[in-house]
Design an enzyme around this catalytic site. Sequence first.
Site, PDB file in Angstrom:
ATOM      1  N   GLY A   7       0.842  -1.198   0.000  1.00 33.53           N
ATOM      2  CA  GLY A   7       0.000   0.000   0.000  1.00 33.53           C
ATOM      3  C   GLY A   7       0.869   1.237   0.000  1.00 33.53           C
ATOM      4  O   GLY A   7       2.066   1.166   0.273  1.00 33.53           O
ATOM      5  N   HIS A  48       4.027   4.156  15.977  1.00 36.19           N
ATOM      6  CA  HIS A  48       3.874   2.719  15.727  1.00 36.19           C
ATOM      7  C   HIS A  48       3.982   1.932  17.035  1.00 36.19           C
ATOM      8  O   HIS A  48       3.220   0.987  17.257  1.00 36.19           O
ATOM      9  CB  HIS A  48       4.905   2.213  14.716  1.00 36.19           C
ATOM     10  CG  HIS A  48       4.468   2.343  13.299  1.00 36.19           C
ATOM     11  ND1 HIS A  48       3.757   1.367  12.646  1.00 36.19           N
ATOM     12  CD2 HIS A  48       4.641   3.336  12.391  1.00 36.19           C
ATOM     13  CE1 HIS A  48       3.510   1.748  11.398  1.00 36.19           C
ATOM     14  NE2 HIS A  48       4.038   2.949  11.226  1.00 36.19           N
TER      15      HIS A  48
END
Length: 170
Positions: A7, A48
């Site tokens: 992606g 993250h």
Amino acid sequence: MQQLILGGVRSGKSRYAQQLAQDSGKPVILIATATAGDAEMAERIRRHQQDRPAAWQVIEEPLALGDALQKRDDPRAIILIDCLTLWLTNLLLDSDPQRLEQEQNKLLACLPSLQADLLFVSNEVGQGIIPADPLSRRFADETGRLHQRLARVCDRVTLITAGLPQILKG
């Protein structure tokens, strides 16, 4: 099962992979390839870290991905590798010009023997304009070649666009 999840930037690919890992019910090993070379990247890494469950085992490995996978292989586990494009960047910038090819070959050679489920996350970079400088063009070329090689051997390939998964294989 070996899956390649592609992606663009902020497409939702990492979130999708994390959800797959969490839903598997297996212990999760995350191999993080990022290095904090500047403040913005350090912030990305911090976000993250906040977004993933605390129970996950995290291995930071910016270069020797094949070795890390072999060392952590466990048929009861799922290993999430995030992300291949950062790994390629690290290898492209390594002082040893042979290391990129060596590490890619090690990675691809070890895949058939691994027993853990694998989730590879990577940026799809081949849909934009041709980069203006030689290093960026090489990065795009190397990424495209790696994706093709992985797509051939992975059981499943998914493209994430606007947070929506599109199954390309499997």
